[in-house]
Design a protein around this motif. Structure first.
Motif, PDB file in Angstrom:
ATOM      1  N   GLY A  70     -92.445  21.194  -7.500  1.00 47.54           N
ATOM      2  CA  GLY A  70     -91.259  21.813  -6.749  1.00 47.54           C
ATOM      3  C   GLY A  70     -91.500  21.922  -5.563  1.00 47.54           C
ATOM      4  O   GLY A  70     -91.351  22.893  -4.721  1.00 47.54           O
ATOM      5  N   VAL A 104     -88.553  23.139  -2.989  1.00 47.75           N
ATOM      6  CA  VAL A 104     -87.771  24.330  -3.634  1.00 47.75           C
ATOM      7  C   VAL A 104     -88.214  25.548  -2.778  1.00 47.75           C
ATOM      8  O   VAL A 104     -89.455  25.864  -2.448  1.00 47.75           O
ATOM      9  CB  VAL A 104     -88.101  24.580  -4.990  1.00 47.75           C
ATOM     10  N   ASP A 105     -87.140  26.319  -2.374  1.00 46.24           N
ATOM     11  CA  ASP A 105     -87.494  27.811  -1.767  1.00 46.24           C
ATOM     12  C   ASP A 105     -88.561  28.493  -2.363  1.00 46.24           C
ATOM     13  O   ASP A 105     -88.418  28.606  -3.730  1.00 46.24           O
ATOM     14  CB  ASP A 105     -86.074  28.475  -1.739  1.00 46.24           C
ATOM     15  N   TYR A 132     -88.017  30.889  -5.203  1.00 48.69           N
ATOM     16  CA  TYR A 132     -87.627  30.447  -6.711  1.00 48.69           C
ATOM     17  C   TYR A 132     -89.020  29.563  -7.078  1.00 48.69           C
ATOM     18  O   TYR A 132     -89.174  28.993  -8.110  1.00 48.69           O
ATOM     19  CB  TYR A 132     -86.609  29.307  -7.010  1.00 48.69           C
ATOM     20  N   CYS A 160     -84.908  19.671  -9.877  1.00 48.90           N
ATOM     21  CA  CYS A 160     -84.996  21.025  -9.008  1.00 48.90           C
ATOM     22  C   CYS A 160     -84.120  20.781  -7.946  1.00 48.90           C
ATOM     23  O   CYS A 160     -83.403  21.952  -7.665  1.00 48.90           O
ATOM     24  CB  CYS A 160     -86.479  21.286  -8.686  1.00 48.90           C
ATOM     25  N   TRP A 161     -83.788  19.867  -7.284  1.00 46.84           N
ATOM     26  CA  TRP A 161     -83.193  19.765  -6.070  1.00 46.84           C
ATOM     27  C   TRP A 161     -81.510  20.119  -6.445  1.00 46.84           C
ATOM     28  O   TRP A 161     -80.732  20.752  -5.964  1.00 46.84           O
ATOM     29  CB  TRP A 161     -83.228  18.244  -5.458  1.00 46.84           C
ATOM     30  N   GLU A 181     -81.223  23.471  -7.398  1.00 45.32           N
ATOM     31  CA  GLU A 181     -81.324  24.270  -6.132  1.00 45.32           C
ATOM     32  C   GLU A 181     -80.112  24.279  -5.285  1.00 45.32           C
ATOM     33  O   GLU A 181     -79.445  25.195  -4.825  1.00 45.32           O
ATOM     34  CB  GLU A 181     -82.586  24.204  -5.369  1.00 45.32           C
ATOM     35  N   LYS A 182     -79.593  22.987  -5.164  1.00 48.20           N
ATOM     36  CA  LYS A 182     -78.488  22.718  -4.338  1.00 48.20           C
ATOM     37  C   LYS A 182     -77.069  23.322  -4.942  1.00 48.20           C
ATOM     38  O   LYS A 182     -76.419  23.740  -4.158  1.00 48.20           O
ATOM     39  CB  LYS A 182     -78.601  21.061  -3.897  1.00 48.20           C
ATOM     40  N   GLU A 198     -76.662  31.183  -8.989  1.00 52.28           N
ATOM     41  CA  GLU A 198     -77.879  32.134  -8.819  1.00 52.28           C
ATOM     42  C   GLU A 198     -78.604  32.199 -10.111  1.00 52.28           C
ATOM     43  O   GLU A 198     -79.721  32.248 -10.309  1.00 52.28           O
ATOM     44  CB  GLU A 198     -77.427  33.415  -8.050  1.00 52.28           C
ATOM     45  N   LYS A 254     -80.492  29.231 -11.172  1.00 54.23           N
ATOM     46  CA  LYS A 254     -81.683  29.039 -10.433  1.00 54.23           C
ATOM     47  C   LYS A 254     -82.843  30.067 -10.727  1.00 54.23           C
ATOM     48  O   LYS A 254     -83.924  29.357 -11.076  1.00 54.23           O
ATOM     49  CB  LYS A 254     -81.328  29.057  -8.895  1.00 54.23           C
ATOM     50  N   LEU A 267     -85.702  27.618 -12.236  1.00 55.48           N
ATOM     51  CA  LEU A 267     -86.485  26.932 -11.133  1.00 55.48           C
ATOM     52  C   LEU A 267     -87.882  27.609 -11.022  1.00 55.48           C
ATOM     53  O   LEU A 267     -88.829  26.719 -11.114  1.00 55.48           O
ATOM     54  CB  LEU A 267     -85.800  27.203  -9.753  1.00 55.48           C
ATOM     55  N   THR A 306     -90.846  24.589 -11.308  1.00 60.30           N
ATOM     56  CA  THR A 306     -91.637  24.518 -10.023  1.00 60.30           C
ATOM     57  C   THR A 306     -93.212  24.626 -10.391  1.00 60.30           C
ATOM     58  O   THR A 306     -94.085  24.111  -9.937  1.00 60.30           O
ATOM     59  CB  THR A 306     -91.414  25.173  -8.886  1.00 60.30           C
TER      60      THR A 306
END
Ligand code: CAA
Length: 379
Positions: A52, A55-56, A59, A95-96, A99-100, A104, A107, A111, A115
């Motif tokens: 991941g 990914v932010d 997450y 994951c993308w 996430e995109k 919420e 995610k 996620l 990840t």
């Protein structure tokens, strides 16, 4: 344009190189031979943050840029393209995409586990009759008010049996064609969801590819990604980034084969000298090195476009088109340089040659990449 890699980029590249050499190389021939999924290695990749990467961190992701992802994909793919396709699908598509475009709740629910490698995901678009022509989805997702009912079959699904979360593209309103398609999250174990037998493939044999069958599979409405009818756009937009991952995979397969061929050419003697001193071999090595550098620049260009929030559908398709061609040509030449040794498994290049072919087929064939590129040029 100058691509100056940062300290962080170089550290990611080195970490991926070390992991590939220490953990993937031992056993890669046996996994290919016996079609064995790299379970332990994928778990470690999750722990090291390779599943991941972009990914932010909130997450559970690595919060890295796409350039880092390209560098890591190249290093992993040099050694084990079966492990790298799992990595690519999990990062770029699952994951993308979540996430995109996910809510919420979606995610937060999926996620952190995707990840960390606790679970992996699959992206389910292809069908027996809808490969390149992705609008022709026969799998249906009938809107029943608070849930959808899915019926149909998906083909060639990477991580088909090992995934726990499946992003399924299905037709809800055929009259609206691509605007009537939805993307739904389906969890393994949902009643009516069955996994078909594993495909016996030419290459990437360590990865598991399956058909999936859906018979009256009930999925709650909160599992839909995005607005009603967003599924086709979801798939196309996700594939734009997926192509950067597969381009980097192709780049890695090519550079892995080149490095092996270069080493062999310096060691192997014929007519009294190392074969690297024969011009016939030097010309091959020169072509390989030039093509690989060009493919790497296209991959980095596409990654830089994505990181800078520029449109990357064209640059991603160009990178995939060119890198996959280079992977095929380079691996064939690497086998040729190895002579008879190249034809046996111990020298790795025959596997890389078999693995290279899929990069011209999945996430859109080379012909599809040309369609994507030309539509952008002619816009
Ligand atoms: N990015 C964003 N949006 C896109 C897009 C792209 N690259 N391509 C098309 N769209 C949008 C269009 O803008 C259009 O939207 P509007 O209606 O709002 O204008 C809509 O999608 C439909 O566009 P088209 O009518 O042009 O679509 P098309 O039917 O001509 O198809 C295609 C376009 C490029 C050929 C597409 O079908 C395609 O990419 N096919 C290949 C599918 C593919 O890659 N499959 C691989 C499966 S996944 C996989 O392999 C994963 C794995 O296991 C490793």
């Amino acid at each position: 344009m100058e691509f100056q890699l940062t300290e962080e980029h170089l550290a990611v590249q080195q970490a991926a190189r070390d992991f590939a050499q220490n953990e993937l190389l031992p056993g890669v021939i046996e996994r290919d031979e016996h079609q064995k999924f790299p379970t332990e290695q994928i778990k470690m990749m999750g722990e090291l943050g390779f599943l991941g990467m972009m990914v932010d961190p909130k997450y559970g992701g690595g919060g890295m840029d796409t350039v880092s992802y390209v560098l890591a994909m190249e290093e992993i793919s040099k050694v084990d393209a079966s492990a790298s396709v799992v990595m690519s699908v999990n990062n770029s598509l699952v994951c993308w995409g979540l996430e995109k475009y996910g809510s919420e709740e979606q995610k937060m629910k999926y996620l952190p586990r995707l990840t960390s490698g606790e679970i992996i995901g699959a992206f389910c678009l292809s069908e027996p009759e809808a490969g390149s022509d992705a609008t022709m989805q026969r799998t249906t997702a009938v809107d029943m008010g608070d849930h959808y009912v899915i019926n149909g079959t998906k083909n060639w699904i990477t991580n088909g049996s090992t995934a726990s979360v499946y992003l399924v593209i299905a037709q809800t309103n055929p009259e609206l064609r691509h605007k009537g398609i939805n993307a739904l999250i389906v969890e393994k174990g949902t009643p009516g969801f069955e996994i078909g037998p594993k495909e016996n493939k030419l290459g990437i044999r360590g990865s598991d590819t399956h058909s999936l069958m859906f018979t009256d599979v009930k999925v709650p409405k909160e599992n839909r990604i995005g607005e009603d009818g967003f599924g086709f756009k979801f798939a196309m937009s996700t594939l734009n980034g997926g192509r950067i991952g597969i381009a980097s995979q192709a780049l890695g397969i090519a550079s892995g084969a080149y490095e092996l061929a270069l080493k062999y050419a310096k060691e192997r003697k014929a007519f009294g000298v190392p074969i690297s001193q024969h011009q016939a071999i030097q010309f091959k090595l020169a072509d390989m090195a030039t093509n690989i550098d060009a493919a790497r620049l296209l991959c980095l260009q596409a990654a830089a476009d994505k990181d800078a929030h520029r449109d990357y559908s064209k640059s991603g398709a160009m990178a995939k088109l060119f890198a996959s061609k280079v992977a095929m040509e380079t691996t064939v030449e690497a086998v040729q340089i190895h002579g008879g040794y190249g034809f046996v498994k111990e020298y790795h290049v025959e596997r890389l040659m078999r693995d290279a072919k899929i990069t011209q087929i999945y996430e859109g064939t080379s012909e599809i990449q040309k369609i994507v590129i030309s539509r952008e040029i002619l816009k």
